[in-house]
Design a protein around this motif. Structure first.
Motif, PDB file in Angstrom:
ATOM      1  N   SER A 460       0.827  -1.215   0.000  1.00 56.50           N
ATOM      2  CA  SER A 460       0.000   0.000   0.000  1.00 56.50           C
ATOM      3  C   SER A 460       0.857   1.259   0.000  1.00 56.50           C
ATOM      4  N   VAL A 461       0.276   2.355  -0.529  1.00 56.60           N
ATOM      5  CA  VAL A 461       0.959   3.658  -0.496  1.00 56.60           C
ATOM      6  C   VAL A 461       1.050   4.135   0.955  1.00 56.60           C
ATOM      7  N   GLY A 462      -0.016   3.909   1.716  1.00 59.23           N
ATOM      8  CA  GLY A 462      -0.031   4.295   3.135  1.00 59.23           C
ATOM      9  C   GLY A 462       0.721   3.289   3.990  1.00 59.23           C
ATOM     10  N   PRO A 463       0.899   3.583   5.298  1.00 59.99           N
ATOM     11  CA  PRO A 463       1.689   2.717   6.177  1.00 59.99           C
ATOM     12  C   PRO A 463       1.112   1.308   6.329  1.00 59.99           C
ATOM     13  N   GLY A 464       2.024   0.351   6.525  1.00 66.20           N
ATOM     14  CA  GLY A 464       1.642  -1.033   6.775  1.00 66.20           C
ATOM     15  C   GLY A 464       1.887  -1.937   5.586  1.00 66.20           C
ATOM     16  N   ALA A 465       1.848  -3.248   5.864  1.00 68.12           N
ATOM     17  CA  ALA A 465       1.926  -4.275   4.823  1.00 68.12           C
ATOM     18  C   ALA A 465       0.865  -5.296   5.205  1.00 68.12           C
ATOM     19  N   VAL A 466      -0.381  -4.863   5.178  1.00 63.67           N
ATOM     20  CA  VAL A 466      -1.467  -5.594   5.826  1.00 63.67           C
ATOM     21  C   VAL A 466      -1.653  -6.998   5.261  1.00 63.67           C
ATOM     22  N   LEU A 467      -1.787  -7.118   3.942  1.00 65.73           N
ATOM     23  CA  LEU A 467      -2.018  -8.441   3.353  1.00 65.73           C
ATOM     24  C   LEU A 467      -0.854  -9.377   3.674  1.00 65.73           C
ATOM     25  N   ALA A 468       0.364  -8.891   3.488  1.00 63.12           N
ATOM     26  CA  ALA A 468       1.548  -9.714   3.775  1.00 63.12           C
ATOM     27  C   ALA A 468       1.587 -10.121   5.247  1.00 63.12           C
ATOM     28  N   ASP A 469       1.247  -9.180   6.148  1.00 63.57           N
ATOM     29  CA  ASP A 469       1.290  -9.481   7.584  1.00 63.57           C
ATOM     30  C   ASP A 469       0.192 -10.453   8.004  1.00 63.57           C
ATOM     31  N   LEU A 470      -0.994 -10.323   7.419  1.00 69.42           N
ATOM     32  CA  LEU A 470      -2.079 -11.267   7.735  1.00 69.42           C
ATOM     33  C   LEU A 470      -1.643 -12.691   7.399  1.00 69.42           C
ATOM     34  N   ILE A 471      -1.019 -12.838   6.214  1.00 70.31           N
ATOM     35  CA  ILE A 471      -0.585 -14.167   5.766  1.00 70.31           C
ATOM     36  C   ILE A 471       0.598 -14.652   6.603  1.00 70.31           C
ATOM     37  N   ALA A 472       1.549 -13.735   6.890  1.00 66.30           N
ATOM     38  CA  ALA A 472       2.753 -14.102   7.663  1.00 66.30           C
ATOM     39  C   ALA A 472       2.419 -14.532   9.089  1.00 66.30           C
ATOM     40  N   SER A 473       1.280 -14.088   9.618  1.00 65.08           N
ATOM     41  CA  SER A 473       0.903 -14.457  10.996  1.00 65.08           C
ATOM     42  C   SER A 473       0.648 -15.956  11.130  1.00 65.08           C
ATOM     43  N   THR A 474       0.346 -16.616  10.003  1.00 66.59           N
ATOM     44  CA  THR A 474      -0.010 -18.053   9.928  1.00 66.59           C
ATOM     45  C   THR A 474      -1.264 -18.400  10.743  1.00 66.59           C
ATOM     46  N   CYS A 475      -1.972 -17.400  11.218  1.00 65.22           N
ATOM     47  CA  CYS A 475      -3.197 -17.646  11.996  1.00 65.22           C
ATOM     48  C   CYS A 475      -4.427 -17.686  11.090  1.00 65.22           C
ATOM     49  N   ILE A 476      -4.272 -17.198   9.855  1.00 66.99           N
ATOM     50  CA  ILE A 476      -5.433 -17.039   8.975  1.00 66.99           C
ATOM     51  C   ILE A 476      -5.363 -18.070   7.852  1.00 66.99           C
ATOM     52  N   PRO A 477      -6.438 -18.848   7.657  1.00 67.54           N
ATOM     53  CA  PRO A 477      -6.451 -19.803   6.538  1.00 67.54           C
ATOM     54  C   PRO A 477      -6.135 -19.069   5.226  1.00 67.54           C
ATOM     55  N   THR A 478      -5.102 -19.523   4.529  1.00 67.58           N
ATOM     56  CA  THR A 478      -4.628 -18.824   3.324  1.00 67.58           C
ATOM     57  C   THR A 478      -4.490 -19.785   2.154  1.00 67.58           C
TER      58      THR A 478
END
Length: 724
Positions: A460-478
């Motif tokens: 994203s242009v704004g702060p964060g790497a949300v999609l990458a972080d959601l997946i990297a957490s390994t808590c979310i079925p991906t």
């Protein structure tokens, strides 16, 4: 040059025309009908806003310029309201007051003579006695009159402290009548609140207003500014030591004062301390609460079963494939099964791997359960594509959450949640941490979430790497999709996008063979531009029947340089829009009817967002307005709002996120080496639907393909999710 005398001399008269005026510096060249001079004289000066028809008084010296002849070089200049009827008419008709052009100025002067200023200022109801003027026009004139008086005052204040006046109108619109008192109390607010004013300008003003270089106020403002600069690079936080170092470099004051400033900001909770990977870090408060908020919302929403209950996935899949007459691959079937059985799912993959087919199948199965589905995407174009592919209404996230410009917040939130059993978020790689927090906060506990995006695209242009972080957490079925389907494999765009993503050079099509992907070699910047302009003006219209303005987008790695967006736009405007009906020069750009433009900031009132493309339809000098069409919606811009726009014949690849174009041309050379990264080239290539052309140096393409070491963003979202 020869000065006639060293003593101060005086010049006064009416401004006939303005030959040059810089909004930034206030420097102007005026042609003046001066007292005691037979011919018009040239006056050079610095002035805080100036209009034809104004009566001026100035002090300085007469000089004889070898090139321009006799001139009056003013060291000071002040404007006096004109008193002659001719001067008044010229003044009112100069565009100074919105709603009054030359024709109407003549009518006003005929009606009220020299009393017209008094009428507008104190007895505006009298204007209604003139034929053809109604209450709406009167209200507009009164509002513009009040505004121009206040703006002039702000301009004079800024100019007297050595600051350019280009943003005076924007300052007035944000601060209203309190502008000068707010600036005097804390000039650093300008850098936060006013688009186009940076910290250095605010700091310069602060010094002029007597704020000491080593003062705590300056140190606090500087620290917050540096932390926000880290945010503009995508980081949610900064290492404390790095923040101190950068602040010392910017402010040129000892680290001990910076430390004190940080402690003060922590005490006032504008900064929040935390650690990321065992490093002491600092957050701006809003980003800290956004990041912890997303983690908390994910922890809440992932729990339990979907509201549609347990589904026999094999039966549902068989039914969906029969209904849509599509046979899903094994990986696609697994994706659908996972998404309809869990509360919170991510699907990621590149082009041609069937993300759209999977989303359609999921929606088809869930709709059969008579549940409510909401679809959204970060940009208008992405939302439109999602609507077209699913047959359901999709909205931008801002529109879905019902942004309220008056409150500067969303109407949909935890207290007024969205009415949906399933929320589908497409192009999720573009969603920053703050927007994701607002979106997830507005979901009731029972809502299921399906997040779809390409993790390998630019973040994203704004702060964060949300999609990458959601997946990297390994808590979310991906579900990670990698298989390119047979139909997509015929497209060289898709094949080469995947090759680039795997660190392999894109394949060049054999000469003469039809292809949707071409690499054209050129070594020098001039040669690259020459080939680009020939392809744009001749090859694409004749061979592909593509309109070079509406169907083709030039995407460049950066803004600066000979092949940067700024330089390319200046040249392409001459080529593609040589004879416009009307034009206006403002904030460093000349805008003309027919030009393609891009919005560079979010404007919630207009519902036009950073990255939206539009076309200039009309320029109205009398009303000081421009009409721009964004996807069929005509939006009016005041001339003073044009700093929110750039020309868009060429845009940066970053600005193209979430958009697709029939054809894309990417100039690429070693001049761009700072930006040559794999995910940048991959994102650019995946923007083209029918045709992608790379023009430039093989060495630069190879460098981009090899360079997968993009700077990791400072975030803690993945770790936080594991704690909920």
């Amino acid at each position: 040059m020869e000065a006639h005398t060293n003593e101060i001399e005086y010049c006064q008269g009416i401004i006939e025309r303005i030959t040059f005026y810089s909004e930034e510096s206030g420097f102007c060249v005026l042609r003046v009908k001066a007292k005691g001079q037979r011919d018009l004289v040239t006056v050079t000066a610095k002035a805080a806003g100036i209009h034809a028809g104004e009566y001026i008084e100035c002090g300085g010296n007469w000089i004889n310029d070898k090139k321009f002849g006799l001139q009056f070089k003013a060291v000071w200049l002040k404007s006096v309201q004109p008193s002659t009827l001719e001067g008044i008419e010229k003044y009112l008709g100069s565009g100074l007051i919105k709603g009054i052009g030359p024709v109407f100025a003549s009518k006003l002067v005929k009606g009220f003579g020299a009393d017209i200023f008094d009428v507008i200022d104190k007895k505006p109801a009298k204007l209604l006695t003139l034929a053809g003027i109604g209450p709406k026009r009167v209200a507009k004139i009164i509002s513009a009159w009040v505004e121009q008086k206040a703006v002039r005052e702000i301009m004079v204040f800024l100019q007297s402290h050595g600051i350019g006046t280009a943003r005076a109108v924007r300052i007035y619109k944000v601060y209203k009548e309190e502008a000068i008192s707010i600036i005097k109390a804390n000039p650093y607010r300008l850098a936060d609140d006013i688009h186009g004013i940076g910290f250095k300008t605010a700091d310069q003003l602060a010094e002029k207003l007597g704020i000491e270089k080593h003062s705590l106020q300056r140190a606090q403002a500087g620290v917050v500014h540096v932390l926000k600069e880290f945010g503009s690079e995508g980081h949610c936080a900064a290492e404390r030591e790095r923040l101190i170092q950068k602040s010392v470099e910017l402010l040129e004051i000892p680290a001990s004062i910076i430390e004190l400033a940080i402690e003060e900001e922590l005490k006032e909770t504008r900064l929040i301390a935390d650690s990321i990977q065992d490093k002491a870090c600092l957050y701006i408060d809003t980003l800290y609460y956004a990041e912890t908020g997303v983690a908390r919302q994910v922890g809440r929403l992932i729990k339990g079963m979907p509201s549609w209950g347990k589904i026999d996935t094999d039966k549902a899949l068989a039914w969906a494939q029969t209904q849509s007459k599509i046979l899903l691959s094994l990986s696609q079937q697994e994706a659908v099964k996972k998404a309809i059985s869990t509360k919170f799912t991510c699907i990621t993959g590149g082009p041609g791997v069937g993300k759209t087919t999977i989303v359609k199948s999921i929606i088809q199965i869930i709709l059969a359960k008579k549940v409510r589905i909401a679809l959204c995407a970060p940009t208008g174009r992405a939302a439109k594509r999602l609507s077209e592919s699913t047959g359901l209404e999709a909205k931008t996230i801002h529109r879905l959450l019902e942004f309220d410009p008056a409150e500067f917040g969303f109407k949909r939130n935890a207290d007024s949640p969205l009415d949906a059993d399933l929320l589908v978020i497409d192009e999720a790689s573009m969603v920053d941490i703050s927007l994701m927090n607002s979106l997830l906060k507005a979901l009731p506990d029972h809502t299921s979430v399906l997040i779809v995006g390409d993790i390998d695209q630019l973040p994203s242009v704004g702060p964060g790497a949300v999609l990458a972080d959601l997946i990297a957490s390994t808590c979310i079925p991906t579900i990670r999709l990698t298989e390119i389907f047979r139909q997509a494999a015929h497209s060289k765009i898709i094949v080469n996008a995947h090759r680039i993503n795997e660190g392999k050079m894109p394949l060049k099509s054999p000469a003469g063979e039809p292809s949707d992907f071409h690499i054209i070699r050129a070594e020098e910047v001039e040669a690259i531009y020459h080939k680009l302009s020939l392809i744009l003006l001749e090859r694409l219209p004749s061979a592909y029947k593509l309109n070079p303005v509406t169907d083709v987008q030039i995407l460049t790695p950066m803004n600066r340089g000979g092949l940067g967006a700024k330089s390319l736009n200046i040249e392409l405007q001459k080529l593609l829009n040589p004879n416009p009906v009307a034009s206006i020069t403002k904030f460093g750009w000349t805008f003309a009817t027919g030009d393609k433009v891009i919005q560079t900031i979010n404007d919630y009132d207009k519902e036009v967002f950073n990255g939206d493309l539009g076309f200039i339809k009309k320029i109205n000098h009398e009303e000081s307005e421009m009409s721009i069409s964004f996807d069929g919606r005509e939006i009016i811009y005041d001339f003073n709002e044009l700093d929110a726009l750039d020309l868009a014949y060429a845009t940066t690849i970053h600005k193209s996120q979430g958009s697709e174009y029939p054809a894309v041309i990417i100039p690429i050379c070693m001049q761009h080496y700072m930006m040559l990264q794999r995910n940048l080239l991959y994102t650019g290539v995946t923007r083209g639907k029918q045709l992608v052309i790379l023009i430039g140096q093989t060495k630069a393409i190879a460098m981009a393909v090899k360079n997968s070491n993009q700077k990791k963003r400072m975030t803690k979202l993945a770790e936080r999710i594991t704690q909920f």
